[in-house]
Design an enzyme around this catalytic site. Structure first.
Site, PDB file in Angstrom:
ATOM      1  N   ASN A  16       8.077  -3.451  -5.715  1.00 19.61           N
ATOM      2  CA  ASN A  16       6.820  -3.003  -6.445  1.00 19.61           C
ATOM      3  C   ASN A  16       7.121  -1.990  -7.429  1.00 19.61           C
ATOM      4  O   ASN A  16       7.239  -0.806  -7.186  1.00 19.61           O
ATOM      5  CB  ASN A  16       5.776  -2.660  -5.560  1.00 19.61           C
ATOM      6  CG  ASN A  16       4.292  -2.978  -6.303  1.00 19.61           C
ATOM      7  OD1 ASN A  16       3.469  -2.610  -5.761  1.00 19.61           O
ATOM      8  ND2 ASN A  16       4.252  -3.247  -7.505  1.00 19.61           N
ATOM      9  N   GLN A  48       2.418  -1.065 -11.389  1.00 22.86           N
ATOM     10  CA  GLN A  48       1.181  -0.222 -11.252  1.00 22.86           C
ATOM     11  C   GLN A  48       1.790   1.232 -11.808  1.00 22.86           C
ATOM     12  O   GLN A  48       2.867   1.482 -11.784  1.00 22.86           O
ATOM     13  CB  GLN A  48       0.746  -0.089  -9.937  1.00 22.86           C
ATOM     14  CG  GLN A  48      -0.147  -1.088  -9.687  1.00 22.86           C
ATOM     15  CD  GLN A  48       0.048  -2.491  -9.148  1.00 22.86           C
ATOM     16  OE1 GLN A  48       1.357  -2.559  -8.853  1.00 22.86           O
ATOM     17  NE2 GLN A  48      -0.386  -3.469  -9.655  1.00 22.86           N
ATOM     18  N   CYS A  77      -3.610   0.948  -4.740  1.00 25.85           N
ATOM     19  CA  CYS A  77      -2.082   0.386  -4.667  1.00 25.85           C
ATOM     20  C   CYS A  77      -1.213   1.150  -3.693  1.00 25.85           C
ATOM     21  O   CYS A  77      -1.006   2.433  -3.674  1.00 25.85           O
ATOM     22  CB  CYS A  77      -1.596   0.769  -5.983  1.00 25.85           C
ATOM     23  SG  CYS A  77       0.191   0.289  -6.154  1.00 25.85           S
ATOM     24  N   GLY A  78      -1.204   0.608  -2.622  1.00 26.62           N
ATOM     25  CA  GLY A  78      -0.405   1.273  -1.208  1.00 26.62           C
ATOM     26  C   GLY A  78       0.940   1.477  -1.637  1.00 26.62           C
ATOM     27  O   GLY A  78       1.381   2.557  -1.194  1.00 26.62           O
ATOM     28  N   ASN A 164      -9.169  -3.398  -3.601  1.00 24.34           N
ATOM     29  CA  ASN A 164      -8.931  -4.266  -4.364  1.00 24.34           C
ATOM     30  C   ASN A 164      -9.479  -5.740  -3.651  1.00 24.34           C
ATOM     31  O   ASN A 164      -9.265  -5.962  -2.271  1.00 24.34           O
ATOM     32  CB  ASN A 164      -7.690  -4.791  -5.003  1.00 24.34           C
ATOM     33  CG  ASN A 164      -6.885  -3.412  -5.774  1.00 24.34           C
ATOM     34  OD1 ASN A 164      -7.628  -2.797  -6.382  1.00 24.34           O
ATOM     35  ND2 ASN A 164      -5.696  -3.341  -5.149  1.00 24.34           N
ATOM     36  N   ASN A 197      -6.670 -10.627  -6.219  1.00 20.15           N
ATOM     37  CA  ASN A 197      -5.223 -10.906  -5.835  1.00 20.15           C
ATOM     38  C   ASN A 197      -5.356 -11.832  -4.894  1.00 20.15           C
ATOM     39  O   ASN A 197      -6.201 -12.103  -3.953  1.00 20.15           O
ATOM     40  CB  ASN A 197      -4.848  -9.634  -5.012  1.00 20.15           C
ATOM     41  CG  ASN A 197      -4.810  -8.313  -5.858  1.00 20.15           C
ATOM     42  OD1 ASN A 197      -3.683  -8.113  -6.614  1.00 20.15           O
ATOM     43  ND2 ASN A 197      -5.841  -7.514  -5.789  1.00 20.15           N
ATOM     44  N   GLU A 215      -0.532 -10.919  -8.284  1.00 20.76           N
ATOM     45  CA  GLU A 215      -1.423  -9.716  -8.189  1.00 20.76           C
ATOM     46  C   GLU A 215      -2.428  -9.542  -9.472  1.00 20.76           C
ATOM     47  O   GLU A 215      -1.883  -9.854 -10.586  1.00 20.76           O
ATOM     48  CB  GLU A 215      -0.228  -8.471  -8.312  1.00 20.76           C
ATOM     49  CG  GLU A 215      -1.213  -7.034  -7.701  1.00 20.76           C
ATOM     50  CD  GLU A 215      -0.199  -6.112  -7.386  1.00 20.76           C
ATOM     51  OE1 GLU A 215      -0.686  -4.942  -7.134  1.00 20.76           O
ATOM     52  OE2 GLU A 215       1.167  -6.327  -7.393  1.00 20.76           O
ATOM     53  N   CYS A 224       2.802  -6.348  -2.639  1.00 20.19           N
ATOM     54  CA  CYS A 224       1.473  -5.671  -2.976  1.00 20.19           C
ATOM     55  C   CYS A 224       1.198  -4.971  -1.647  1.00 20.19           C
ATOM     56  O   CYS A 224       0.949  -5.866  -0.587  1.00 20.19           O
ATOM     57  CB  CYS A 224       0.712  -6.795  -3.448  1.00 20.19           C
ATOM     58  SG  CYS A 224      -1.075  -6.073  -3.527  1.00 20.19           S
ATOM     59  N   GLY A 225       1.026  -3.538  -1.427  1.00 20.53           N
ATOM     60  CA  GLY A 225       0.648  -3.143  -0.202  1.00 20.53           C
ATOM     61  C   GLY A 225      -0.735  -3.399   0.140  1.00 20.53           C
ATOM     62  O   GLY A 225      -0.793  -3.676   1.215  1.00 20.53           O
ATOM     63  N   SER A 226      -1.711  -3.448  -0.672  1.00 23.51           N
ATOM     64  CA  SER A 226      -3.043  -3.676  -0.331  1.00 23.51           C
ATOM     65  C   SER A 226      -3.251  -5.202   0.115  1.00 23.51           C
ATOM     66  O   SER A 226      -4.124  -5.577   0.996  1.00 23.51           O
ATOM     67  CB  SER A 226      -3.925  -3.340  -1.321  1.00 23.51           C
ATOM     68  OG  SER A 226      -3.786  -4.094  -2.562  1.00 23.51           O
TER      69      SER A 226
END
Length: 284
Positions: A16, A48, A77-78, A164, A197, A215, A224-226
């Protein structure tokens, strides 16, 4: 690094692409237009952008504004927060810190060399917290489908908000669907007034998931962490896995722990690529 300009670091969290821009000294301002310009440059291309601002809350290291590649802002954003943790702990020599985003104050703890755990907070699971455009009593499975009504290709996703909005479709094979084609339509579906997302999730073991994500504001991403957090929470709510799962994404693997106190902790690596300075005024 030059002593003038705005410092930045190009990093990534399991693929990411993250750009950390340090504005804590008041040496510039980030805008959606500037973010889009930076995303278009090969050296600063990102999924990001994490804009480090002076702290707003005592005890925090920074207030972080998060921008997607299209210039829109995100709440969480994790993968980017792990990169922020690496950036700031390299500066301080410490092993833990607090950062604040519009989604709240997040705890970041160094768990190993370039390995960080982020407390992503509590999942928001009610329909109006996600938010959805209409009420659904049970957000483990909502009415949304792609394809013929009597034989849909995708249907009955789980929804959750992890900073999110996230929509997770459960499939037998995440590679069997053209997420690059259906993602834009689903991201902008009328059910999601703030867009969403879109993820495809496959249960690969008792405590293991495989995930691909379109995303919001970015497109297809390696990680995508979240989304990994939303999928892990949704899997546990549906009884598909336990509350601690390994989530395999195209760029690598994250461990997600939905703790008994309702907080979701994400652990994974981050990598430093290069650093430099920016003239933000020249971008607009």
């Amino acid at each position: 690094m030059s002593s003038s300009g705005t410092p930045y670091a190009k990093m990534n969290g399991i693929g990411n692409e993250i750009l950390v821009v340090d504005l804590r000294a008041g040496n510039g301002a980030m805008t959606g237009e500037a973010a889009r310009a930076l995303a278009a440059r090969p050296a600063t291309k990102f999924d990001q952008l994490m804009a480090l601002m002076p702290p707003r809350t005592p005890g925090t290291a920074s207030f972080v504004r998060i921008y997607n590649a299209d210039g829109s802002e995100a709440g969480a954003c994790g993968n980017g927060t792990r990169c922020v943790g690496d950036y700031l702990t390299r500066e301080t020599g410490g092993s833990d810190l607090l950062v604040e985003t519009v989604a709240g104050v997040l705890s970041v703890v160094k768990a190993g060399e370039h390995l960080f755990s982020v407390d992503m907070g509590r999942p928001r699971l009610k329909w109006d917290e996600i938010p959805l455009a209409e009420p659904f009593h049970d957000t483990r499975m909502v009415e949304l489908q792609i394809g013929p009504i009597d034989n849909p290709v995708l249907h009955s996703p789980s929804v959750a908000n992890m900073g999110n909005p996230h929509c997770v479709f459960w499939v037998d094979d995440v590679e069997a669907h053209d997420l690059g084609r259906i993602g834009p339509f689903l991201e902008n579906h009328p059910l999601f007034p703030e867009q969403a997302n879109i993820s495809l999730a496959e249960v690969t073991g008792e405590n293991a998931l495989k995930l691909r994500t379109w995303e919001r504001g970015v497109g297809l991403t390696k990680a995508c962490g979240s989304a990994a957090c939303a999928a892990a929470v949704s899997a546990a709510r549906k009884g598909l896995t336990g509350r601690t799962v390994s989530v395999a994404l195209p760029g690598g693997t994250l461990v997600i722990d939905w703790r008994a106190d309702d907080h979701v902790v994400m652990t994974g690596p981050c990598a430093f690529e290069h650093e430099g300075t920016l003239d933000l005024g020249a971008l607009v």
